[in-house]
Every structure is written in structure tokens, then in C-alpha cells.
Design an enzyme around this catalytic site. Sequence first.
Site, PDB file in Angstrom:
ATOM      1  N   LYS A  80      24.465 -18.185   2.657  1.00 38.04           N
ATOM      2  CA  LYS A  80      25.398 -17.152   3.107  1.00 38.04           C
ATOM      3  C   LYS A  80      24.579 -15.902   3.348  1.00 38.04           C
ATOM      4  O   LYS A  80      23.551 -15.676   2.693  1.00 38.04           O
ATOM      5  CB  LYS A  80      26.443 -16.888   2.014  1.00 38.04           C
ATOM      6  N   GLY A 180      51.116 -17.209   2.388  1.00 36.82           N
ATOM      7  CA  GLY A 180      50.219 -16.718   3.441  1.00 36.82           C
ATOM      8  C   GLY A 180      50.248 -17.620   4.647  1.00 36.82           C
ATOM      9  O   GLY A 180      49.784 -18.764   4.601  1.00 36.82           O
ATOM     10  N   GLY A 182      48.846 -16.951   7.762  1.00 37.36           N
ATOM     11  CA  GLY A 182      47.919 -16.389   8.752  1.00 37.36           C
ATOM     12  C   GLY A 182      47.317 -17.529   9.552  1.00 37.36           C
ATOM     13  O   GLY A 182      48.010 -18.486   9.907  1.00 37.36           O
TER      14      GLY A 182
HETATM   15  P1  NAD Z   1      44.217 -14.861   7.407  1.00 38.31           P
HETATM   16  O1  NAD Z   1      43.831 -13.475   7.057  1.00 38.31           O
HETATM   17  O2  NAD Z   1      44.419 -15.217   8.849  1.00 38.31           O
HETATM   18  O3  NAD Z   1      45.585 -15.255   6.663  1.00 38.31           O
HETATM   19  C1  NAD Z   1      45.904 -14.834   5.385  1.00 38.31           C
HETATM   20  C2  NAD Z   1      47.390 -14.481   5.387  1.00 38.31           C
HETATM   21  O4  NAD Z   1      47.799 -14.174   4.066  1.00 38.31           O
HETATM   22  C3  NAD Z   1      47.708 -13.254   6.247  1.00 38.31           C
HETATM   23  O5  NAD Z   1      48.772 -13.562   7.113  1.00 38.31           O
HETATM   24  C4  NAD Z   1      48.103 -12.195   5.217  1.00 38.31           C
HETATM   25  O6  NAD Z   1      49.080 -11.294   5.720  1.00 38.31           O
HETATM   26  C5  NAD Z   1      48.651 -13.050   4.100  1.00 38.31           C
HETATM   27  N1  NAD Z   1      48.639 -12.450   2.768  1.00 38.31           N
HETATM   28  C6  NAD Z   1      47.736 -11.610   2.216  1.00 38.31           C
HETATM   29  N2  NAD Z   1      48.083 -11.326   0.941  1.00 38.31           N
HETATM   30  C7  NAD Z   1      49.215 -12.027   0.691  1.00 38.31           C
HETATM   31  C8  NAD Z   1      50.049 -12.153  -0.434  1.00 38.31           C
HETATM   32  N3  NAD Z   1      49.798 -11.513  -1.591  1.00 38.31           N
HETATM   33  N4  NAD Z   1      51.141 -12.958  -0.355  1.00 38.31           N
HETATM   34  C9  NAD Z   1      51.418 -13.616   0.803  1.00 38.31           C
HETATM   35  N5  NAD Z   1      50.664 -13.513   1.914  1.00 38.31           N
HETATM   36  C10 NAD Z   1      49.576 -12.732   1.847  1.00 38.31           C
HETATM   37  O7  NAD Z   1      43.133 -15.807   6.742  1.00 38.31           O
HETATM   38  P2  NAD Z   1      42.895 -17.361   6.999  1.00 38.31           P
HETATM   39  O8  NAD Z   1      41.731 -17.525   7.920  1.00 38.31           O
HETATM   40  O9  NAD Z   1      44.182 -18.028   7.310  1.00 38.31           O
HETATM   41  O10 NAD Z   1      42.382 -17.818   5.558  1.00 38.31           O
HETATM   42  C11 NAD Z   1      43.292 -17.958   4.478  1.00 38.31           C
HETATM   43  C12 NAD Z   1      42.535 -18.345   3.223  1.00 38.31           C
HETATM   44  O11 NAD Z   1      41.865 -19.586   3.433  1.00 38.31           O
HETATM   45  C13 NAD Z   1      41.426 -17.364   2.797  1.00 38.31           C
HETATM   46  O12 NAD Z   1      41.329 -17.369   1.402  1.00 38.31           O
HETATM   47  C14 NAD Z   1      40.175 -17.976   3.409  1.00 38.31           C
HETATM   48  O13 NAD Z   1      39.018 -17.574   2.693  1.00 38.31           O
HETATM   49  C15 NAD Z   1      40.459 -19.441   3.225  1.00 38.31           C
HETATM   50  N6  NAD Z   1      39.758 -20.303   4.172  1.00 38.31           N
HETATM   51  C16 NAD Z   1      39.918 -20.154   5.495  1.00 38.31           C
HETATM   52  C17 NAD Z   1      39.264 -21.001   6.374  1.00 38.31           C
HETATM   53  C18 NAD Z   1      39.467 -20.902   7.865  1.00 38.31           C
HETATM   54  O14 NAD Z   1      39.149 -21.869   8.569  1.00 38.31           O
HETATM   55  N7  NAD Z   1      40.000 -19.796   8.378  1.00 38.31           N
HETATM   56  C19 NAD Z   1      38.414 -22.006   5.875  1.00 38.31           C
HETATM   57  C20 NAD Z   1      38.271 -22.149   4.484  1.00 38.31           C
HETATM   58  C21 NAD Z   1      38.950 -21.285   3.642  1.00 38.31           C
END
Ligand code: NAD
Length: 357
Positions: A80, A180, A182
Site C-alpha cells: 500500500k 450504506g 454507496g
Molecule cells: P462509498 O463511499 O461509495 O459508500 C459508503 C456509503 O456508506 C455511502 O453512501 C455513505 O453515505 C454511507 N455511510 C457512511 N456512514 C454511514 C453510516 N454510519 N450509516 C449508514 N451509511 C453510511 O464506499 P464503497 O466504495 O461503497 O465502499 C464501502 C465499504 O466497502 C468501505 O468500507 C470500503 O473500504 C469497502 N470496500 C470497498 C471496495 C470497493 O470495491 N469499492 C472493495 C473492498 C472494500
Amino acid sequence: MGAFELMSQYDYGAVHLRRDRATGLQAIVAIHDRRLGPALGGCRFISYANEEAALTDALRLARGMTYKAALAGIAHGGGKSVIMLPQRQFDRAALFRAFGRFIDDLNGQYITAEDSGTGLGDMEVIRTVTKHVTGVDVSHGGSGDPSPFTALGVRRGIEACVKFALGKDSLKGIHVAVQGVGHVGYYLCKELAAAGASLTVADVDPLKAERAQREFGAKTVNLDAIYSVECDVFAPCALGSALNADTIPKLRCKIVAGAANNQLAVPENGNDLLSRGILYAPDYAINAGGLVNVAQEVVGYDANISRTRTMKIYDTIFEIAERAKRTSSPTHRVADAMVEEILATVPVSTSTPPQKA
Ligand code: NAD
């Protein structure tokens, strides 16, 4: 804490630093383990309180990547990088070119990708100075948004848990509470709705929750209420530490399986879930689909291969659940032990010379 103390705490042989006066670059590349192949992991570009915080973040994240890649069966080690956000005006393109040259000097020991604070545009800049970069534009052989693959893997992990804990072969009628919606949460809801599951969602952004309601018929609840939804599966897909001493007693689910990284606030919370009879799918095992997809980019991107490999997350999660039951151990410890077994089969020192790419 000093750099060597931190390296010893996280068990590192080498960490690389680069300062570039002209662009203001201050970057760290942490390579945790290369026994399975070149280290692969994203570049984080955020503000850090101090150097110790930046180094700690890099060391912690790179180690996590070793575990995620090993369990996903990817021929990569864990790495990383972090770039400390300059506290003065800076030229973003020049900064990322300097960072790219840093990566290039490592001769393929480390391959970078997007992470918090970096995006496709930055990877495209890095690409002009080194080939050791992924997450580039689709027109340049890139793999695009990893979220749909992460969501696919999480859906497969949920299916494994449902089979193991509830004895069901289908998600039809299974109720999932998604925290969440997102990038990953949205695609996960799509996968689950298509499989016949019913959904309850919560998001700090009401527009995102409403979109899930509109498109997938999800029920929406407020942020606190999502923990106590009576459901089959609670899927944390927001931030880290969702599973802690305050939230675990509230859970009314049989399974916890979601995409978020670092779901357990402290490792002991995995034992708390076991004591409550809740099957926990370890985060780095179930959310590896995005990494599987980006790793495919290194050898020549093919979405079908990424998909086939991501589907195997079912087997990994099922095996973890079986071993955990057999040994009466918490699943997060079982996953760690499986990684240690995999790494023990390739005994090469972390301080081996760089592999020529
Ligand atoms: P993102 O920021 O697009 O989505 C996260 C969502 O959670 C957002 O819509 C945000 O408004 C919401 N949120 C934040 N705090 C919250 C709470 N307390 N209660 C409810 N909702 C809340 O991020 P993402 O890319 O969808 O990733 C989500 C998680 O998965 C992260 O922890 C990330 O590290 C992990 N992750 C993502 C990927 C990927 O491919 N994007 C891969 C591995 C792990």
C-alpha cells in the site's frame, strides 16, 4: 513511535520513502510480503496529522492486502502507498508523475491502484511514467469500477453463509439489512434483489437510501435502527468498526456479511459475535472481489475471468465457516490461520531483491 519500532510492531523488513522537493511529494510505499508475487495495493492521498500516522496507515493497510490477496488465491503480495497531502499549493499532475517515478524505481516490487483520495485521472498520470499501475482507463486496458465485483463477491459470501447457517440454497425470501448503499452497497442490493432477497437499508445520504427503495423495493430505516433490524443477514457496507461493543448487542441477525473493511472495532469483537451465535464472514475474505478484478488487469484484463474467480468467494467463506464450527473458533481467527498456512508454503524472505518486471 519511531519508524523502526513501528516496522517491528507490524513485522516489516523494508519500507520505502520518497521526498521530491520540486513537487512537494512525500510518499511511503509499504511492502508487507512478496512471497506470493509483487505487492499490489492502492495509493491513499489524504491529510495525515503527522508522519507517524501516515506510516502507521501504510503499514496496517499493506498487511491487510497480504491477507486479502492470499485468501483470494491471487498471486500477489500485500502493499500500500500513502502520499501525504501537501500543506502548500501543488501541481497534482506533477506530484503524481513524481510518485510514478518512485514506483518505477521499485522495479515492479509494488503495483499501485486507486484508494481514498486518488482516482482514475491520477492513475492515468502515473501510467505515463511506469507500467506498475492498475485502475487505469478502460481504453488503456483498465478494469473500471471495482465495486460491482466486490458486490458480486459479497453476494456469493452471503449465499455461503445462508447455506451454512440456515441450510438454504437460495436467497429467495432472505432478509438482508444493508448499512450504506454507496458504490458497493448499491450493487449488492441489485444482486440480492435479483436473487429474491428482501432488503432494509440505511445511509447517511437520504438520496442513496431512496434510490435503493425506488429501484429494489428496499425498506429504509434511520442510521441507528439498521443494527436492530430483525433479519437474516446484516451487511455492513459503510465505514470500518461497525461491529463494536455498542452495536453487537443490538444485532438481531443470524449472519454478518458485508463489504466494509475493518468491520471489527477490535479483534475480540469477533469472539463476541461467536458468543451471540452470529456467523461472521471475515471482511477481507468476503470483500476481495474488487482486488481480484484489479489483479486481472496486471496480466491482461478479462471481465469473465474476474467474474469466475470472484464467484469462488463462496467456497472460501464456506470453508471458513466449516473450520470455525469444527474448532469452535471465531471465523476471523480461522481466516487468519488459513492465510498463515498459505504463506508458510512459500518461505521466501520479505527482503529478497526486486523482481525484474
Ligand atoms: P462509498 O463511499 O461509495 O459508500 C459508503 C456509503 O456508506 C455511502 O453512501 C455513505 O453515505 C454511507 N455511510 C457512511 N456512514 C454511514 C453510516 N454510519 N450509516 C449508514 N451509511 C453510511 O464506499 P464503497 O466504495 O461503497 O465502499 C464501502 C465499504 O466497502 C468501505 O468500507 C470500503 O473500504 C469497502 N470496500 C470497498 C471496495 C470497493 O470495491 N469499492 C472493495 C473492498 C472494500
